[in-house]
Design a protein around this motif. Structure first.
Motif, PDB file in Angstrom:
ATOM      1  N   GLY A  78       2.822  -4.042   0.033  1.00 42.65           N
ATOM      2  CA  GLY A  78       2.384  -5.014  -0.965  1.00 42.65           C
ATOM      3  C   GLY A  78       3.542  -5.728  -1.636  1.00 42.65           C
ATOM      4  N   PHE A  79       4.585  -4.994  -1.982  1.00 41.10           N
ATOM      5  CA  PHE A  79       5.713  -5.608  -2.680  1.00 41.10           C
ATOM      6  C   PHE A  79       6.477  -6.560  -1.764  1.00 41.10           C
ATOM      7  CE2 PHE A  79       4.711  -2.744  -5.975  1.00 41.10           C
ATOM      8  CZ  PHE A  79       5.423  -3.099  -7.102  1.00 41.10           C
ATOM      9  N   SER A 259      -6.066  -7.564   3.597  1.00 45.79           N
ATOM     10  CA  SER A 259      -4.688  -7.536   4.065  1.00 45.79           C
ATOM     11  C   SER A 259      -3.744  -7.048   2.972  1.00 45.79           C
ATOM     12  CB  SER A 259      -4.259  -8.934   4.520  1.00 45.79           C
ATOM     13  OG  SER A 259      -2.887  -8.941   4.827  1.00 45.79           O
ATOM     14  N   THR A 260      -3.029  -5.969   3.252  1.00 44.78           N
ATOM     15  CA  THR A 260      -2.093  -5.402   2.287  1.00 44.78           C
ATOM     16  C   THR A 260      -0.886  -6.302   2.094  1.00 44.78           C
ATOM     17  OG1 THR A 260      -2.745  -3.272   3.230  1.00 44.78           O
ATOM     18  CG2 THR A 260      -0.954  -3.237   1.652  1.00 44.78           C
ATOM     19  N   ILE A 261      -0.654  -7.233   3.005  1.00 42.45           N
ATOM     20  CA  ILE A 261       0.460  -8.171   2.878  1.00 42.45           C
ATOM     21  C   ILE A 261      -0.002  -9.489   2.264  1.00 42.45           C
ATOM     22  CG2 ILE A 261       2.292  -9.398   4.099  1.00 42.45           C
ATOM     23  CD1 ILE A 261       2.093  -7.337   6.319  1.00 42.45           C
ATOM     24  N   LEU A 262      -1.124 -10.016   2.744  1.00 39.35           N
ATOM     25  CA  LEU A 262      -1.564 -11.357   2.355  1.00 39.35           C
ATOM     26  C   LEU A 262      -1.975 -11.441   0.888  1.00 39.35           C
ATOM     27  CD1 LEU A 262      -2.171 -14.256   3.171  1.00 39.35           C
ATOM     28  CD2 LEU A 262      -4.415 -13.507   3.996  1.00 39.35           C
ATOM     29  N   ASN A 289      15.195  -6.660  -8.553  1.00 34.01           N
ATOM     30  CA  ASN A 289      15.567  -5.325  -9.022  1.00 34.01           C
ATOM     31  C   ASN A 289      14.435  -4.325  -8.829  1.00 34.01           C
ATOM     32  OD1 ASN A 289      18.112  -6.206  -9.879  1.00 34.01           O
ATOM     33  ND2 ASN A 289      17.320  -6.854 -11.867  1.00 34.01           N
ATOM     34  N   LEU A 290      13.206  -4.809  -8.890  1.00 32.12           N
ATOM     35  CA  LEU A 290      12.033  -3.953  -8.722  1.00 32.12           C
ATOM     36  C   LEU A 290      11.812  -3.600  -7.252  1.00 32.12           C
ATOM     37  CD1 LEU A 290       9.271  -2.747  -9.685  1.00 32.12           C
ATOM     38  CD2 LEU A 290       8.345  -5.057  -9.468  1.00 32.12           C
ATOM     39  N   ILE A 291      12.029  -4.574  -6.374  1.00 34.26           N
ATOM     40  CA  ILE A 291      11.670  -4.410  -4.970  1.00 34.26           C
ATOM     41  C   ILE A 291      12.692  -3.582  -4.195  1.00 34.26           C
ATOM     42  CG2 ILE A 291      11.392  -5.711  -2.803  1.00 34.26           C
ATOM     43  CD1 ILE A 291      10.077  -7.909  -4.513  1.00 34.26           C
ATOM     44  N   LEU A 292      13.972  -3.704  -4.520  1.00 37.04           N
ATOM     45  CA  LEU A 292      15.009  -3.054  -3.722  1.00 37.04           C
ATOM     46  C   LEU A 292      14.795  -1.550  -3.523  1.00 37.04           C
ATOM     47  CD1 LEU A 292      18.249  -4.956  -4.768  1.00 37.04           C
ATOM     48  CD2 LEU A 292      17.305  -4.759  -2.473  1.00 37.04           C
ATOM     49  N   PRO A 293      14.570  -0.756  -4.590  1.00 34.95           N
ATOM     50  CA  PRO A 293      14.349   0.678  -4.358  1.00 34.95           C
ATOM     51  C   PRO A 293      13.079   0.983  -3.581  1.00 34.95           C
ATOM     52  CG  PRO A 293      13.970   0.120  -6.675  1.00 34.95           C
ATOM     53  CD  PRO A 293      14.585  -1.075  -6.030  1.00 34.95           C
ATOM     54  N   ILE A 294      12.055   0.139  -3.755  1.00 33.03           N
ATOM     55  CA  ILE A 294      10.808   0.342  -3.001  1.00 33.03           C
ATOM     56  C   ILE A 294      11.043   0.073  -1.519  1.00 33.03           C
ATOM     57  CG2 ILE A 294       8.451  -0.518  -2.675  1.00 33.03           C
ATOM     58  CD1 ILE A 294       8.396  -1.039  -5.703  1.00 33.03           C
ATOM     59  N   LEU A 295      11.825  -0.965  -1.208  1.00 32.78           N
ATOM     60  CA  LEU A 295      12.171  -1.242   0.183  1.00 32.78           C
ATOM     61  C   LEU A 295      12.913  -0.070   0.807  1.00 32.78           C
ATOM     62  CD1 LEU A 295      13.450  -4.941   0.077  1.00 32.78           C
ATOM     63  CD2 LEU A 295      11.248  -4.109   0.875  1.00 32.78           C
ATOM     64  N   LEU A 296      13.828   0.486   0.052  1.00 34.54           N
ATOM     65  CA  LEU A 296      14.622   1.608   0.554  1.00 34.54           C
ATOM     66  C   LEU A 296      13.722   2.763   0.972  1.00 34.54           C
ATOM     67  CD1 LEU A 296      17.892   2.947  -1.020  1.00 34.54           C
ATOM     68  CD2 LEU A 296      16.098   4.530  -0.378  1.00 34.54           C
ATOM     69  N   VAL A 297      12.829   3.183   0.082  1.00 31.78           N
ATOM     70  CA  VAL A 297      11.921   4.300   0.378  1.00 31.78           C
ATOM     71  C   VAL A 297      10.976   3.927   1.516  1.00 31.78           C
ATOM     72  CG1 VAL A 297      10.035   5.703  -0.550  1.00 31.78           C
ATOM     73  CG2 VAL A 297      12.048   5.225  -1.958  1.00 31.78           C
TER      74      VAL A 297
END
Length: 432
Positions: A78-79, A259-262, A289-297
């Motif tokens: 989603g993010f 859609s979890t992306i759309l 700043n919010l998305i970066l750690p979520i992308l990592l995980v």
């Protein structure tokens, strides 16, 4: 006895969800740093180190632990969709609107049909499933190396004018196309030999897309109103408004199986087009700043789920995806720009500039993998898990290749088009 005691202590620690998250973040950071040293995108490092520490090799994160993190993967999808939406600004279409729309749609559809059609001719098992999914994923282009070249070399000219709005629209169209074909692909795989009807194949995908756009748009306007109302608020207030809006959006997408992306992408698109320039820039900085750690995980987990054993079986489909996708971009843009009567440098070099792929393509592949894992659980047939792993592994390998050569090709295209005006003095980092 001391060794036995240490073993049980380790087991107690490893069964702790919070410790597992800490370990996941730690190895993800290491993977990202190693990837940067190798001049690869951080997302590639996250996935590769996830593979190393996953069930296939070191087994630090076994299948049971990965299953516990399902909510984090859905959150990540989603993010990332929201992040794509933030890059879509329709004001960029003020000039060259018709040309940009025509070339974007033409080359994306041409690539979709060329990749999909080639897979149909060569692959036997699950041919339609692979053709639709790989065709849709092949249509998208990652903006990062293109934007980096434009900003670093201060490119100017007709090629730059077309590319700037195209790279955002290309991803939007690809996400919508993928949202359309993914339910069809899953249905075809799970109902082999059964009679298909137009209503069965298109009814559900079109409903998903419609609900995603409607709900995402409503939430986007609500978040935009709150952000405008609290426009003088501190960063924490802005941060919380964005997070709450996205959590509602991701929750609704999961609840209504849209859609979890759309859906989150629609939220980002509304914010990008409705907010003032200053507020949009502020929201983008806070969102990064919010998305970066979520992308990592998210990507480290996805790497841990990859089945390394299937790598040796992917030669044909992997070669088709990599090479035919390039041919689709080159021929599609050449045909579209020739129809429009564009100048020679645009006809020659627009296609090469659209070759790179990155996080959005991986995002789509991971969503496909999740859907096929769900299908395997529902049917009790593990072969569907292999279908999902095949899609993700092929796309990941292709993204690595495109990353190695992509930025070189983009820079070459701008240089051959004589649109580079300054040497590169700008340091730049890419979000994905």
């Amino acid at each position: 006895m001391n060794l036995l005691s240490l073993f049980f202590v380790f087991e107690d620690i490893h069964s702790n969800l919070f410790i597992d998250i800490a370990l996941l973040v730690t190895i993800g950071i290491i993977g990202g740093k190693l990837a940067e040293l190798a001049h690869l995108p951080r997302v590639t490092g996250y996935i590769i180190i996830g593979m190393i520490f996953g069930p296939n090799l070191l087994n630090l994160f076994n299948a049971e632990i990965i299953a516990d993190f399902k909510a984090l993967k859905i959150l990540g999808l989603g993010f990332i969709g929201y992040n794509v939406g933030l890059e879509v600004n329709f004001k960029m279409l003020k000039y060259n609107r018709n040309e940009v729309l025509f070339v974007t749609l033409f080359q994306a559809l041409f690539t979709f049909f060329l990749v999909g059609g080639t897979i149909l001719l060569v692959v036997n098992e699950f041919a339609w499933t692979y053709a639709l999914i790989f065709g849709a994923i092949a249509s998208v282009t990652t903006p990062a190396p293109i934007v980096a070249c434009i900003r670093s070399y201060h490119t100017k000219g007709r090629l730059t004018q077309l590319l700037c709005p195209m790279i955002a629209l290309d991803d939007v169209f690809g996400v919508i196309l993928f949202a359309l074909v993914l339910p069809i692909s899953v249905y075809l795989a799970g109902h082999t030999g059964q009679e298909m009807t137009f209503g069965i194949l298109l009814g559900e995908p079109l409903l998903e897309i419609g609900l995603s756009i409607l709900i995402g748009g409503i939430i986007g306007f609500a978040v935009e109103w709150l952000l405008t109302y609290f426009n003088k608020g501190d960063a924490i207030t802005i941060f919380l408004i964005i997070v709450v809006g996205l959590l509602f959006g991701i929750g609704f997408s999961y609840m209504f199986e849209t859609s979890t992306i759309l859906l989150p992408m629609m939220i980002g698109t509304v914010l990008s087009n409705k907010l003032s320039f200053d507020m949009r820039d502020r929201v983008r900085r806070i969102s990064d700043n919010l998305i970066l750690p979520i992308l990592l995980v998210f990507f480290t987990l996805s790497g841990a789920e990859l089945d390394i054993a299937i790598l040796s079986t992917l030669e044909i489909i992997g070669i088709i995806y990599v090479l035919v996708r390039v041919a689709g971009k080159l021929l599609g843009t050449l045909m579209a720009t020739s129809i429009l009567g564009e100048e020679a440098k645009v006809r020659k070099y627009l296609g090469p500039a659209l070759i790179p792929q990155g996080g959005v393509a991986i995002d789509m592949a991971i969503l496909a993998e999740i859907r096929f894992i769900q299908l395997a659980t529902e049917t009790g047939n593990d072969v569907y898990t292999n279908v999902g792993s095949t899609i993700l592994t092929v796309v990941l390998g292709a993204v690595v290749l495109y990353k190695i050569f992509g930025e070189i090709i983009v820079k070459w295209a701008f240089r051959k088009a004589n649109e580079i005006t300054e040497d590169d003095h700008t340091s730049h980092a890419h979000l994905i």
